[in-house]
Scaffold this motif. Structure first.
Motif: not given
Length: 210
Positions: A49-59
């Motif tokens: 859930d947390e990673l799903g709301i992050l933009p790709p460059h933030a993962r």
């Protein structure tokens, strides 16, 4: 010369002794650690859930397993404070003095990945353990296609002695029917430490309901 601690439990192992080890460990897990599958599943769900709301460059690379491990550690510390121990480099154990130490670790298809450090290799050989008074068991977890699997595994001399999923353990222990656990094993001379022993070196575990 470095001193290694060899747990005497495995010094002269027989099928009968392995059966007793299996029964005592799975009995403890079913009575004390039965919440782990839900806890670990929640850790994966919260992380996704947390990673799903992050933009790709933030993962960042490996951010998912790191976050999952942190959440599992936090949940274990809250629910099992009497067993939770920090050991080294962010690693933690569930330690039951004189009985067992449980290492919760990410697996690959239900198997331990190759052990990459000397300490990790020593642990699957039951040597140089974080706690010297009891054997180490691994609680492996994996998450595929929305399903979280959790497995209890015992390694000795670099080989998998037996493994059993938590779902099977809980089913067996909660069943009113009597159960017989049959253990057979063979060995080879391989020095490699892999989670999946070669075919002629596997220790087979079968469960027969009477």
């Amino acid at each position: 010369m470095k001193n290694f601690t060899k747990v005497s439990l495995f010094s002269d192992s027989t099928n009968s002794e392995e059966q007793k080890i299996y029964e005592s460990m799975t009995r403890f897990v079913s009575k004390e650690l039965y919440l782990l599958p839900q806890m670990i599943g929640d850790a994966y769900s919260e992380t996704n859930d947390e990673l799903g709301i992050l933009p790709p460059h933030a993962r960042r690379r490996n951010s998912r397993p790191v976050r999952v491990n942190e959440k599992i550690a936090q949940k274990c510390a809250e629910i099992y404070p009497e067993y939770f121990r920090e050991v080294s480099s962010g690693k933690f154990m569930l330690y039951v003095p004189g009985f067992a130490q449980f290492h919760i670790v990410k697996t690959n298809r239900g198997k331990l990945p190759p052990r990459r450090t000397r300490q990790a290799q020593n642990e699957v050989y039951q040597q140089n353990l974080p706690f010297k008074d009891c054997p180490i068991l691994h609680i492996g977890h994996d998450h595929q296609y929305g399903h979280t699997s959790v497995t209890l595994m015992l390694y000795d001399a670099g080989q998998c002695v037996w493994s059993c999923s938590f779902s099977d353990i809980l089913y067996i222990q909660n069943s009113t029917a009597e159960q017989t656990i049959s253990l057979t094993q063979t060995y080879n001379d391989s020095k490699e430490v892999f989670a999946k022993p070669k075919a002629n070196a596997r220790k087979k575990v079968t469960v027969e309901a009477i």
